[in-house]
Each structure stands twice: as C-alpha cells, then as structure tokens.
Design a protein around this motif. Structure first.
Motif, PDB file in Angstrom:
ATOM      1  N   PHE A   1      49.366  49.949  43.833  1.00 41.63           N
ATOM      2  CA  PHE A   1      49.251  49.130  42.633  1.00 41.63           C
ATOM      3  C   PHE A   1      48.833  47.715  43.044  1.00 41.63           C
ATOM      4  N   ALA A   2      49.459  47.212  44.118  1.00 37.83           N
ATOM      5  CA  ALA A   2      49.127  45.872  44.627  1.00 37.83           C
ATOM      6  C   ALA A   2      47.732  45.830  45.235  1.00 37.83           C
ATOM      7  N   GLU A   3      47.240  46.958  45.741  1.00 38.75           N
ATOM      8  CA  GLU A   3      45.886  46.990  46.293  1.00 38.75           C
ATOM      9  C   GLU A   3      44.834  46.934  45.187  1.00 38.75           C
ATOM     10  N   GLY A   4      45.128  47.532  44.046  1.00 39.88           N
ATOM     11  CA  GLY A   4      44.150  47.595  42.971  1.00 39.88           C
ATOM     12  C   GLY A   4      43.993  46.312  42.177  1.00 39.88           C
ATOM     13  N   LEU A   5      45.086  45.573  41.958  1.00 38.25           N
ATOM     14  CA  LEU A   5      45.044  44.409  41.067  1.00 38.25           C
ATOM     15  C   LEU A   5      44.090  43.286  41.502  1.00 38.25           C
ATOM     16  N   PRO A   6      44.094  42.871  42.779  1.00 36.89           N
ATOM     17  CA  PRO A   6      43.191  41.772  43.151  1.00 36.89           C
ATOM     18  C   PRO A   6      41.723  42.125  42.961  1.00 36.89           C
ATOM     19  N   TYR A   7      41.359  43.362  43.261  1.00 34.63           N
ATOM     20  CA  TYR A   7      39.959  43.783  43.088  1.00 34.63           C
ATOM     21  C   TYR A   7      39.558  43.690  41.621  1.00 34.63           C
ATOM     22  N   VAL A   8      40.445  44.140  40.739  1.00 33.31           N
ATOM     23  CA  VAL A   8      40.179  44.054  39.300  1.00 33.31           C
ATOM     24  C   VAL A   8      40.071  42.596  38.860  1.00 33.31           C
ATOM     25  N   ALA A   9      40.946  41.755  39.406  1.00 29.42           N
ATOM     26  CA  ALA A   9      40.930  40.330  39.046  1.00 29.42           C
ATOM     27  C   ALA A   9      39.609  39.680  39.424  1.00 29.42           C
ATOM     28  N   VAL A  10      39.099  40.011  40.607  1.00 29.87           N
ATOM     29  CA  VAL A  10      37.853  39.411  41.097  1.00 29.87           C
ATOM     30  C   VAL A  10      36.637  39.965  40.367  1.00 29.87           C
ATOM     31  N   MET A  11      36.612  41.282  40.155  1.00 28.63           N
ATOM     32  CA  MET A  11      35.417  41.928  39.641  1.00 28.63           C
ATOM     33  C   MET A  11      35.313  41.961  38.120  1.00 28.63           C
ATOM     34  N   THR A  12      36.434  41.997  37.423  1.00 22.87           N
ATOM     35  CA  THR A  12      36.402  42.159  35.965  1.00 22.87           C
ATOM     36  C   THR A  12      37.059  41.018  35.214  1.00 22.87           C
ATOM     37  N   ILE A  13      38.305  40.683  35.578  1.00 28.52           N
ATOM     38  CA  ILE A  13      39.017  39.633  34.851  1.00 28.52           C
ATOM     39  C   ILE A  13      38.276  38.310  34.966  1.00 28.52           C
ATOM     40  N   ALA A  14      37.746  38.015  36.159  1.00 28.34           N
ATOM     41  CA  ALA A  14      37.007  36.756  36.358  1.00 28.34           C
ATOM     42  C   ALA A  14      35.798  36.676  35.427  1.00 28.34           C
ATOM     43  N   VAL A  15      35.081  37.797  35.248  1.00 31.43           N
ATOM     44  CA  VAL A  15      33.902  37.819  34.374  1.00 31.43           C
ATOM     45  C   VAL A  15      34.298  37.493  32.936  1.00 31.43           C
ATOM     46  N   ILE A  16      35.352  38.148  32.446  1.00 37.57           N
ATOM     47  CA  ILE A  16      35.806  37.918  31.068  1.00 37.57           C
ATOM     48  C   ILE A  16      36.275  36.480  30.897  1.00 37.57           C
ATOM     49  N   MET A  17      37.058  35.985  31.855  1.00 36.20           N
ATOM     50  CA  MET A  17      37.583  34.623  31.770  1.00 36.20           C
ATOM     51  C   MET A  17      36.461  33.588  31.740  1.00 36.20           C
ATOM     52  N   TYR A  18      35.496  33.715  32.636  1.00 32.07           N
ATOM     53  CA  TYR A  18      34.396  32.745  32.679  1.00 32.07           C
ATOM     54  C   TYR A  18      33.558  32.809  31.402  1.00 32.07           C
ATOM     55  N   LYS A  19      33.385  33.998  30.847  1.00 32.77           N
ATOM     56  CA  LYS A  19      32.642  34.127  29.591  1.00 32.77           C
ATOM     57  C   LYS A  19      33.361  33.367  28.483  1.00 32.77           C
ATOM     58  N   LYS A  20      34.678  33.530  28.407  1.00 32.18           N
ATOM     59  CA  LYS A  20      35.449  32.845  27.369  1.00 32.18           C
ATOM     60  C   LYS A  20      35.474  31.335  27.590  1.00 32.18           C
TER      61      LYS A  20
END
Length: 422
Positions: free
Chosen positions: A16-35
């Motif tokens: 679970f801890a291995e998956g979260l940072p990758y998602v944060a970098v690849m997806t959450i960052a995109v959504i956040m910067y768009k907003k």
C-alpha cells in the motif's frame, strides 16, 4: 531469537505504501496543478519529467544491495517520503508553489523509486518461496487499493475541501499533510514490524568497482539478446497512445465545456477516474491474466493489442459529444480502463519473456526502465499537442498513434508455449 511475525502484518501495508507515492506523482499532481491554474503544456512537460527516476532506477539499484539492508532502505525511504510530502504541503500556499512543489515531487519520485527497489528485494528476503507465491496476489491487490485511495479517495477529499473552504491551495495542503502523516506512521510502523531476515545484509567483500563492472556486463548482455532492437521498440511504442492520454484525461474532465472539456468537479473526477476507472483496470488485468494463463501470450497478443488501443475511441466520443450525463462518462472510462488492464497483460508478460535467461532479474529491471521511458517521452509533449490541436483533434491523434502499437507487434517473436498453464 526474534519472534517470527506474520506476513499479514507487513506485506499489505508495505505494498500500500509502495503504491501511494507513484499515484501522487503521476496522477494527483496532474489534477492539483490543473486546479491551481497551470497550463496543460506545463503540466504534461514537468510531471512527465517525474517519470525519470523510474526510468533510471536500474542504474543505482546495485548500490541498494551494496549499502545497508533492504529493511533499512525501506524504512528510511518512507520517512523521506513523509518529509517530501510535508514540503509540498508547506509550499502550496506560497507564491512560488509551482517551483517548490515540483522540487519536492522530484524528491518523492527518487525516494519512491528507491523504495520500490528495496521493498521488492525485502519481499524476497522476508518470505519463503512458498510465502512469496502465496502473497503475490495480496501485494498486487494492496497496490491497487493504494491507487484507489490516491486517485479516488484523496481526490474526492480535495474536491470536498475545495467547495467547503473556497480555497484550492488549502484543500490540497490538507491532502498532502495527510499523506505526510501517513508515511511518517508507516516508517515508524515498519521500523517495528518488519522482520530481520539473516539473508538481508549488505554484499560483503565486493567493491564498488566490481559492482560497476558487473553492472555494465549485465547491460551489454541485455543489448546482445536476440531481437533486442524489436523488443526495445515494443517496450517504447506499445503504450504510445496511453502515454499521451494519461496526462490529459483528468485535465479534459476538469476543463469547462466552453474549453472543450467535460466540466466535472474535482470530486466527480476522483470518483470517475480514481474509482470506477481503477475498478475497470483491475478487472481487466485479472481477466487478462486468466486468459493468458490458459492460451499463452502468443494466442492472446492480438486481442490484447486491440483491447489496449481501440477503446481509446471513447475519448473521441466524449470530446465531440461532451455529454452532461455522469453515467455516460463513467461507462466510457470503465470501458477504456478495462481494455487497458486487459491489454497491459501482454506487455508485462512480454517483458518477463524477454528477460528470461542469465541476469533475468537485472534484465527485467532494464525492461521496466524502457517501460517508464515509453511513458515519459510521449507524455512530456502531450500537453503542448493538446493545446495546439484542441481536445477533439488530440484524441483523434492518439487513435492514429495506435498504428504504432499494431506495427511493432507484427515483428515480435514469442514462443507459443510461453505463459500457458502447464
């Protein structure tokens, strides 16, 4: 003598801890910067660069073996990831948020890539062969759950906070503060719960020069493999359409109707792409694995090529129709992500197939580097292409790029028995 801890106490939380940072970098960052008002060109370019640590991680993976233990690396990287997420949270309210958060995301990316190396290595040290087979499905499941938690739950929380507080920077500050606190907790927890297997120790009596020599020998043998050029082109081009789509799907959903988007809220995107989409991706992946195990990779290659490319047509439909029905958007995203999950099975199996032989672990790591490069380079220019062409023509362009996937698959050679259940 240390009491043996159940693998259930650490395998699920580790992955679970291995998956979260990758998602944060690849997806959450995109959504956040768009907003936060960053252009699609800049979002795709700068977040595309963040793939680089996963591209080049084979270059420093030998030193994770040489220095300290896999356990030490795992726990230390989790603490560093907590620090990096805290830096993002502190930087968001400032006027220099874009530069500062990108720097922190670079730290997340490098520490996450190193954490992947250490955690996967520790998994092999901490479990017997039988336990490794038993828990392989568990680790994949909890990695997927982390993806849902990141792309779905955390994005939904951010969307709710955006609306309730009226402040977009505040909403995302809270999200990254949550991530920071979680990884601090994970570092402390895994520092206590992870076993200390005797086999997990630094390599002794080996110099850095020997490691580097062996490293270059491994690389040389990789490029001398039969059909290496075709294999590398396959790794780079099989996901060419998806590499571009992945950077623009969430901006497309968030952009207003008059700008060619779907006009969804952050919460809706968290549900559509981060929950329904991930469910489709997971089901597709499971069915792809079952199909390949029964008929073999060669038999299922072309159905999987069609599955990973043709469903991209849903975005052409969405961009031209711009439906106001959330149900229709959910169905389209589910279809595309299901196809991607099913088709991605062929890609991963081919990487395993090409890595077979001497140095197969190292060769697989090199393959995953090319896999990341194949996502990084097209993704970096995708934002510029979209802003030049518009969403409709951009999605048509991604369909044209599907031809590259079909062409490269015409030339790869696969043993008909590979992947079949014996």
């Amino acid at each position: 003598m240390e009491k043996k801890r159940s693998a259930w106490s650490w395998v699920p939380t580790l992955y679970f801890a291995e998956g979260l940072p990758y998602v944060a970098v690849m997806t959450i960052a995109v959504i956040m910067y768009k907003k936060l008002g960053i252009s699609n060109t800049d979002i795709a370019l700068y977040t595309g660069w963040l793939y680089l640590p996963w591209v080049i991680k084979p270059f420093w993976s030998p030193f994770v073996d040489l220095v300290k233990t896999k356990r030490w690396w795992t726990v230390t990287m989790q603490i560093l990831i907590a620090v990096a997420f805290a830096c993002i949270a502190f930087a968001l309210p400032t006027s220099l948020f874009f530069k500062l958060t990108l720097a922190a995301f670079w730290l997340v990316a490098f520490t996450s890539a190193t954490h992947d190396i250490a955690a996967d290595g520790f998994y092999m040290h901490g479990l017997s062969d039988h336990e490794q087979s038993l828990f392989v499905g568990i680790r994949s499941t909890f990695y997927r759950i982390a993806t849902v938690a990141g792309q779905g739950l955390l994005v939904i929380i951010a969307g709710h906070l955006e609306e309730s507080s009226g402040s977009i920077p505040f909403a995302w500050t809270v999200v990254f503060a949550i991530l920071s606190a979680f990884f601090l907790l994970m570092g402390v927890y895994h520092g206590w719960v992870l076993p200390k297997p005797a086999s997990d120790h630094p390599i002794e009596n080996v110099t850095a020069a020997n490691i580097i020599g062996e490293f270059f020998e491994t690389f040389k043998s990789f490029f001398k493999k039969e059909h290496a050029l075709v294999a590398i082109l396959f790794m780079l081009l099989y996901r060419l359409p998806e590499a571009q789509l992945v950077k623009l799907i969430t901006p497309f959903m968030l952009d207003p109707i008059d700008k060619g988007g779907l006009g969804l809220t952050t919460e809706q995107v968290g549900f559509v792409y981060g929950t329904v989409g991930i469910i489709g991706l997971t089901i597709g992946g499971i069915l792809g694995g079952i199909a390949a195990s029964k008929g073999g990779l060669k038999k299922w290659l072309w159905p999987m090529v069609c599955a990973i490319t043709l469903p991209d047509l849903v975005y052409v439909y969405l961009s031209y129709v711009q439906p106001d029905s959330l149900w229709a958007v959910n169905v389209c995203v589910f279809i595309e992500q299901f196809g991607y999950g099913f088709g991605f099975t062929a890609y991963m199996l081919y990487l395993i197939y090409f890595s077979e032989g001497e140095h197969k672990t190292s060769h697989y790591a090199i393959c995953t580097g090319f896999m990341a490069l194949g996502m990084m380079l097209p993704g970096m220019v995708a934002g510029w292409l979209q802003e030049t062409l518009g969403y409709r023509h951009f999605f048509v362009w991604t369909i044209i790029c599907c031809l590259a996937t079909f062409v490269v698959c015409m030339f790869i050679k696969i043993d008909p028995e590979f992947g079949k259940k014996k």
